[in-house]
Design an enzyme around this catalytic site. Structure first.
Site, PDB file in Angstrom:
ATOM      1  N   GLU A 114       0.837  -1.210   0.000  1.00 13.00           N
ATOM      2  CA  GLU A 114       0.000   0.000   0.000  1.00 13.00           C
ATOM      3  C   GLU A 114       0.862   1.246   0.000  1.00 13.00           C
ATOM      4  O   GLU A 114       2.030   1.189   0.348  1.00 13.00           O
ATOM      5  CB  GLU A 114      -0.833   0.063   1.297  1.00 13.00           C
ATOM      6  CG  GLU A 114      -1.459  -1.210   1.660  1.00 13.00           C
ATOM      7  CD  GLU A 114      -2.103  -1.193   3.038  1.00 13.00           C
ATOM      8  OE1 GLU A 114      -1.998  -0.198   3.767  1.00 13.00           O
ATOM      9  OE2 GLU A 114      -2.716  -2.213   3.351  1.00 13.00           O
ATOM     10  N   LYS A 116       2.147   4.662   1.650  1.00 16.87           N
ATOM     11  CA  LYS A 116       2.257   5.211   2.996  1.00 16.87           C
ATOM     12  C   LYS A 116       1.862   6.682   2.887  1.00 16.87           C
ATOM     13  O   LYS A 116       2.572   7.493   2.280  1.00 16.87           O
ATOM     14  CB  LYS A 116       3.685   5.067   3.525  1.00 16.87           C
ATOM     15  CG  LYS A 116       3.817   5.507   4.961  1.00 16.87           C
ATOM     16  CD  LYS A 116       5.144   5.059   5.536  1.00 16.87           C
ATOM     17  CE  LYS A 116       5.253   5.288   7.028  1.00 16.87           C
ATOM     18  NZ  LYS A 116       4.821   6.558   7.522  1.00 16.87           N
ATOM     19  N   ASP A 118       1.148  10.439   3.864  1.00 16.98           N
ATOM     20  CA  ASP A 118       1.878  11.330   4.754  1.00 16.98           C
ATOM     21  C   ASP A 118       0.936  12.374   5.353  1.00 16.98           C
ATOM     22  O   ASP A 118       0.886  13.522   4.925  1.00 16.98           O
ATOM     23  CB  ASP A 118       3.015  11.999   3.970  1.00 16.98           C
ATOM     24  CG  ASP A 118       4.032  12.615   4.893  1.00 16.98           C
ATOM     25  OD1 ASP A 118       3.954  12.386   6.108  1.00 16.98           O
ATOM     26  OD2 ASP A 118       4.912  13.338   4.391  1.00 16.98           O
ATOM     27  N   TYR A 226      -6.867   2.329   6.109  1.00 16.30           N
ATOM     28  CA  TYR A 226      -5.955   1.244   5.742  1.00 16.30           C
ATOM     29  C   TYR A 226      -5.808   0.124   6.761  1.00 16.30           C
ATOM     30  O   TYR A 226      -4.930  -0.721   6.643  1.00 16.30           O
ATOM     31  CB  TYR A 226      -4.576   1.805   5.399  1.00 16.30           C
ATOM     32  CG  TYR A 226      -4.019   2.767   6.428  1.00 16.30           C
ATOM     33  CD1 TYR A 226      -3.781   2.382   7.744  1.00 16.30           C
ATOM     34  CD2 TYR A 226      -3.733   4.082   6.065  1.00 16.30           C
ATOM     35  CE1 TYR A 226      -3.271   3.259   8.673  1.00 16.30           C
ATOM     36  CE2 TYR A 226      -3.210   4.976   6.996  1.00 16.30           C
ATOM     37  CZ  TYR A 226      -2.989   4.557   8.301  1.00 16.30           C
ATOM     38  OH  TYR A 226      -2.485   5.434   9.216  1.00 16.30           O
ATOM     39  N   LYS A 313      10.465   3.601   3.193  1.00 15.74           N
ATOM     40  CA  LYS A 313      10.313   5.042   2.954  1.00 15.74           C
ATOM     41  C   LYS A 313      11.103   5.457   1.723  1.00 15.74           C
ATOM     42  O   LYS A 313      12.240   5.013   1.534  1.00 15.74           O
ATOM     43  CB  LYS A 313      10.811   5.815   4.159  1.00 15.74           C
ATOM     44  CG  LYS A 313      10.037   5.492   5.430  1.00 15.74           C
ATOM     45  CD  LYS A 313       9.232   6.652   5.889  1.00 15.74           C
ATOM     46  CE  LYS A 313       9.854   7.240   7.116  1.00 15.74           C
ATOM     47  NZ  LYS A 313       9.179   8.378   7.632  1.00 15.74           N
ATOM     48  N   CYS A 407      18.454  45.206   7.877  1.00 10.70           N
ATOM     49  CA  CYS A 407      17.514  44.912   6.798  1.00 10.70           C
ATOM     50  C   CYS A 407      18.169  45.220   5.446  1.00 10.70           C
ATOM     51  O   CYS A 407      18.692  46.321   5.254  1.00 10.70           O
ATOM     52  CB  CYS A 407      16.252  45.756   6.986  1.00 10.70           C
ATOM     53  SG  CYS A 407      15.113  45.576   5.603  1.00 10.70           S
ATOM     54  N   CYS A 410      16.216  48.405   3.886  1.00 12.94           N
ATOM     55  CA  CYS A 410      16.157  49.758   4.442  1.00 12.94           C
ATOM     56  C   CYS A 410      17.239  50.029   5.478  1.00 12.94           C
ATOM     57  O   CYS A 410      17.307  51.131   6.017  1.00 12.94           O
ATOM     58  CB  CYS A 410      14.771  50.025   5.026  1.00 12.94           C
ATOM     59  SG  CYS A 410      14.458  49.090   6.529  1.00 12.94           S
ATOM     60  N   CYS A 425      12.448  42.829  10.262  1.00 11.38           N
ATOM     61  CA  CYS A 425      12.758  44.252  10.186  1.00 11.38           C
ATOM     62  C   CYS A 425      11.609  45.011  10.848  1.00 11.38           C
ATOM     63  O   CYS A 425      10.464  44.899  10.416  1.00 11.38           O
ATOM     64  CB  CYS A 425      12.885  44.664   8.718  1.00 11.38           C
ATOM     65  SG  CYS A 425      12.883  46.448   8.518  1.00 11.38           S
ATOM     66  N   CYS A 431       9.976  50.647   5.167  1.00 14.43           N
ATOM     67  CA  CYS A 431      10.775  49.614   4.499  1.00 14.43           C
ATOM     68  C   CYS A 431      10.037  49.216   3.203  1.00 14.43           C
ATOM     69  O   CYS A 431       8.895  48.730   3.266  1.00 14.43           O
ATOM     70  CB  CYS A 431      10.942  48.432   5.440  1.00 14.43           C
ATOM     71  SG  CYS A 431      11.844  47.070   4.724  1.00 14.43           S
TER      72      CYS A 431
HETATM   73  S1  IVH Z   1      -0.670   0.554   9.065  1.00 14.86           S
HETATM   74  C1  IVH Z   1       0.098  -1.585  13.046  1.00 14.86           C
HETATM   75  N1  IVH Z   1      -0.806   1.557   6.671  1.00 14.86           N
HETATM   76  O1  IVH Z   1       2.415   5.336   9.214  1.00 14.86           O
HETATM   77  C2  IVH Z   1       0.131  -0.904  11.742  1.00 14.86           C
HETATM   78  N2  IVH Z   1       0.059   2.942   8.401  1.00 14.86           N
HETATM   79  O2  IVH Z   1       4.644   4.390  11.291  1.00 14.86           O
HETATM   80  C3  IVH Z   1      -0.624   0.332  11.713  1.00 14.86           C
HETATM   81  N3  IVH Z   1       0.637   5.228   7.661  1.00 14.86           N
HETATM   82  O3  IVH Z   1       1.061   5.818  12.380  1.00 14.86           O
HETATM   83  C4  IVH Z   1      -0.343   1.253  10.610  1.00 14.86           C
HETATM   84  N4  IVH Z   1       0.057   4.981   5.559  1.00 14.86           N
HETATM   85  O4  IVH Z   1      -0.012   7.072  10.484  1.00 14.86           O
HETATM   86  C5  IVH Z   1      -0.450   1.779   7.948  1.00 14.86           C
HETATM   87  N5  IVH Z   1      -1.024   2.326   4.487  1.00 14.86           N
HETATM   88  C6  IVH Z   1      -0.685   2.539   5.754  1.00 14.86           C
HETATM   89  C7  IVH Z   1      -0.178   3.789   6.182  1.00 14.86           C
HETATM   90  C8  IVH Z   1       0.202   3.946   7.526  1.00 14.86           C
HETATM   91  C9  IVH Z   1       0.535   5.817   6.467  1.00 14.86           C
HETATM   92  C10 IVH Z   1       1.188   5.878   8.869  1.00 14.86           C
HETATM   93  C11 IVH Z   1       0.330   5.756  10.098  1.00 14.86           C
HETATM   94  C12 IVH Z   1       1.187   5.151  11.153  1.00 14.86           C
HETATM   95  C13 IVH Z   1       2.564   5.298  10.608  1.00 14.86           C
HETATM   96  C14 IVH Z   1       3.356   4.091  10.999  1.00 14.86           C
END
Ligand code: IVH
Length: 671
Positions: A114, A116, A118, A226, A313, A407, A410, A425, A431
């Site tokens: 999946e 991740k 942000d 998720y 990551k 600054c 000015c 400033c 200014c």
């Molecule tokens: S699963 C026990 N799935 O990443 C597992 N987390 O470091 C629970 N996050 O706090 C998390 N996308 O905020 C999961 N597809 C995804 C995610 C995800 C982002 C974040 C989440 C979590 C952190 C884990």
């Protein structure tokens, strides 16, 4: 013939239809009715609900707009702790994870891959298909109850559709602020002189923690789910559970897939590293999860994270280039930002020549020298930043970069406020970028709306010495303007006409237009309502200012310091002379009394005659203060139907009086 419905039946039908349209619009991206039709249905429901308070339901689509009661968040212990994930930046560690799982299970398995997301994580509890609670991660053991705010997120269903959902379950996901919304929000904050959010993640978590859910509703947050938890989940596979969740109305990413081999996992990672750049929201990696719940259970957990999942990551995109010079930019509020001027370098598809260095502390920490080879990154931010120096490639050390003391525009010595990283400033009177920035703000649409005067015209007027401050705008004549380069007689006439028309702009917008630090449009409105005219505001004390709802010490101090300046007072005097409105209009004034002076009033429940917002305004217009929670200093509770049981109990305990809607209205009509 269609049978005639009772209003109660119609309410239920409208709610059902609106839930479905919301889902089609926000989750499936496939609306079947126009926005207009949707609004009409919503309006009909609002009207019916207003006359049938007995039909109150916290999951009604009408409540998505939020309410502005101030709440302190209740802390809630998570039924299942919210763990984090082990993470890695290297594919070889992904391979090690895969091998560990293989060895641990000793049977075939699938990995669900999946994105991740942000943003900020959230845990939602549903009972009998209704959203009952939304809690932030907090420290993993307990988080903040942000249900009222989460209810405003349109991609989170308040009521589930379809069938097969467990009677009670939790579903977790990420609340996000899409890039477009984030950029717009920061533009607005810049105009209001408010600090900017560094990235959409901070903006999303900051928004979820706002006390006023009507502001949250306007911020257009989004959410992807998720992870499902509960006793009776529909399937044995995580992926399959998410598909079921999608069928109940949750937003689940369709960029999720099951892989059977490590090669397939790597192919997914590579594909997403490209595709994620086209997504409307920020992602920072991939999450890999063993799909079978039975196998997850077998693998178990370490103290901090599951053994059945890992986050890979993405390396923030980074380039190495030479630092040639550091220049400094002065913004409208005087904040000085250091900018690194670089040898042009390719980064995520664009050529980068400049990057932000944020503030003096960062320059010091990096120990920057001119000529250094520096790393430039585009992380979750739009503006690239310098994240490090390649010290090994320094063969001749250049001059050390030191933050300027004066600054650059000015020459005024810069000031640093204790506890803040920025230098600014203080010369807001003469200014040049501050004056030009203030003028741009002054003429903007939300302020004086002098739309024919864009930034180029302001630059021109300033350079030709025709305007030195905002009051000079009211001394412009078409005869002077028409001879400026690029401005003909027609544009000159337009500018003068727009300036003339701006004299009708109401006081609260004039106050906003002055560009006082931290006084955005909403704060200006509150101050205008509370003080009625500029003279009262100019002589207001710290105590009087902070007595106004939602005005804290930071804003109050900024207002006091603005009016303490002789130059600002003179400016106001000139604007007054030019005929701008510096007091509330007659009809707004007439609506004001001191009937509720000194009273702290809590609003609770559902009302028939007016909306909560209207009652709040009435309280403020009559000298009272609307507060969020019941305490012993609460004067009374303006109580509608279905008042929250916790508030009721507290009111009884503290002996706080309940005042009904009619009684309240009678109080205000008393002479
Ligand atoms: S699963 C026990 N799935 O990443 C597992 N987390 O470091 C629970 N996050 O706090 C998390 N996308 O905020 C999961 N597809 C995804 C995610 C995800 C982002 C974040 C989440 C979590 C952190 C884990």
């Amino acid at each position: 013939m269609t049978p005639i419905m009772t209003p109660q039946e119609r309410i239920l039908e409208l709610r059902r239809q609106l839930h479905e349209h919301n889902h089609r619009y926000y989750v499936l991206n496939a609306p079947v009715i126009s926005d207009y039709e949707f609004d009409m249905q919503l309006k009909e429901l609002q009207q019916l609900e207003a006359v049938h308070p007995e039909m109150y339901d916290p999951t009604s689509p009408t409540l998505r707009v939020g309410s502005d009661i101030t709440k302190e968040f209740k802390q809630v212990v998570h039924k299942y702790p919210m763990l984090s994930l082990g993470n890695t930046y290297s594919k070889s560690e992904v391979a090690e994870f895969y091998e560990r799982v293989k060895k641990g299970l000793n049977e075939d398995f699938e990995i669900c891959c999946e994105l991740k997301f942000d943003g900020t994580s959230i845990s939602l509890t549903y009972i009998d298909g209704k959203l009952v609670r939304a809690v932030t991660r907090g420290d993993g053991e307990k988080g903040d109850d942000v249900t009222a705010n989460v209810r405003t997120i349109r991609t989170i269903p308040l009521m589930l559709s379809g069938n097969g959902y467990p009677a009670e379950f939790e579903i977790r996901g990420e609340v996000l602020m899409p890039w477009g919304v984030f950029e717009q929000l920061n533009e607005e904050r810049e105009r209001g002189g408010e600090p900017l959010f560094a990235n959409p993640r901070n903006a999303a978590s900051g928004t979820l923690k706002l006390q006023d859910s009507s502001i949250v509703a306007k911020r257009r947050l989004d959410a992807y789910l998720y992870f499902m938890l509960g006793e009776q989940l529909p399937a044995e596979g995580h992926f399959e559970n998410l598909q079921a969740a999608a069928s109940w109305g949750f937003k689940v990413s369709d960029l999720t897939c099951k892989c059977r081999t490590l090669d397939e996992v790597f192919a997914f990672i590579d594909r997403m590293d490209v595709e994620r750049k086209n997504l409307p929201f920020a992602t920072d990696g991939i999450v890999l999860k063993v799909n079978s719940l039975r196998q997850q259970k077998n693998l178990g957990y370490t103290a901090k994270s599951p053994r059945w999942a890992i986050a890979y990551k993405f390396q923030a995109e980074r380039a190495l280039t030479r630092l040639n010079e550091v220049t400094y930019q002065v913004g409208r509020t005087g904040v000085v930002t250091p900018v690194a001027n670089l040898d042009p370098v390719q980064l995520s598809g664009t050529v980068v020549k400049r990057a932000s260095l944020h503030n003096a502390d960062i320059i010091e920490k990096l120990d920057l020298h001119i000529g250094d080879m520096v790393y430039v990154e585009k992380g979750g931010e739009i503006i690239p930043k310098i994240t490090g120096v390649d010290v090994d490639s320094r063969f001749m050390i250049g001059e050390k970069v030191r933050f300027i003391e004066k600054c650059p525009e000015c020459g005024t010595p810069l000031v640093r406020v204790d506890g803040e990283a920025g230098n600014y400033c203080p010369n807001d009177v003469s200014c040049p970028p501050q004056i030009k920035g203030k003028m741009e703000h002054f003429v903007s649409r939300e302020a004086m709306n002098i739309d024919s005067m864009g930034p180029e015209t302001i630059e021109l007027l300033f350079n030709y010495g025709l305007v030195k401050n905002i009051a000079d705008i009211y001394n412009l004549y078409a005869e002077d303007l028409m001879f400026l380069p690029r401005l003909g007689a027609r544009s000159a006439e337009n500018i003068v006409a727009a300036v003339r028309a701006s004299r009708a702009v109401p006081f609260e917008r004039v106050l906003f237009a002055l560009g006082i630090r931290f006084v955005g449009a909403t704060v200006a409105k509150r101050l205008a309502r509370a003080f009625g005219n500029i003279d009262a505001l100019m002589s207001a004390t710290m105590e009087q200012l902070t007595a106004v709802d939602e005005i804290g010490e930071r804003i109050a101090a900024s207002v006091i310091s603005y009016f303490a300046s002789e130059a600002n007072r003179e400016l106001v005097a000139r604007l007054k002379e030019a005929g701008l409105k510096f007091e509330l209009e007659e009809e707004t004034l007439q609506a004001r009394t001191e009937l509720l002076k000194g009273q702290s009033i809590v609003i609770s429940g559902v009302f028939t005659h007016h909306s909560r917002d209207e009652y709040k305004e009435m309280i403020e217009n009559n000298g009272g203060k609307n507060v969020g929670s019941v305490s012993k200093s609460t004067s009374f509770i303006l109580a509608g139907d279905n008042m929250g049981p916790a508030k009721l109990e507290k009111a009884n305990k503290l002996g706080v009086r309940l005042v009904g809607e009619d009684e309240f209205l009678a109080m205000l009509s008393a002479e």
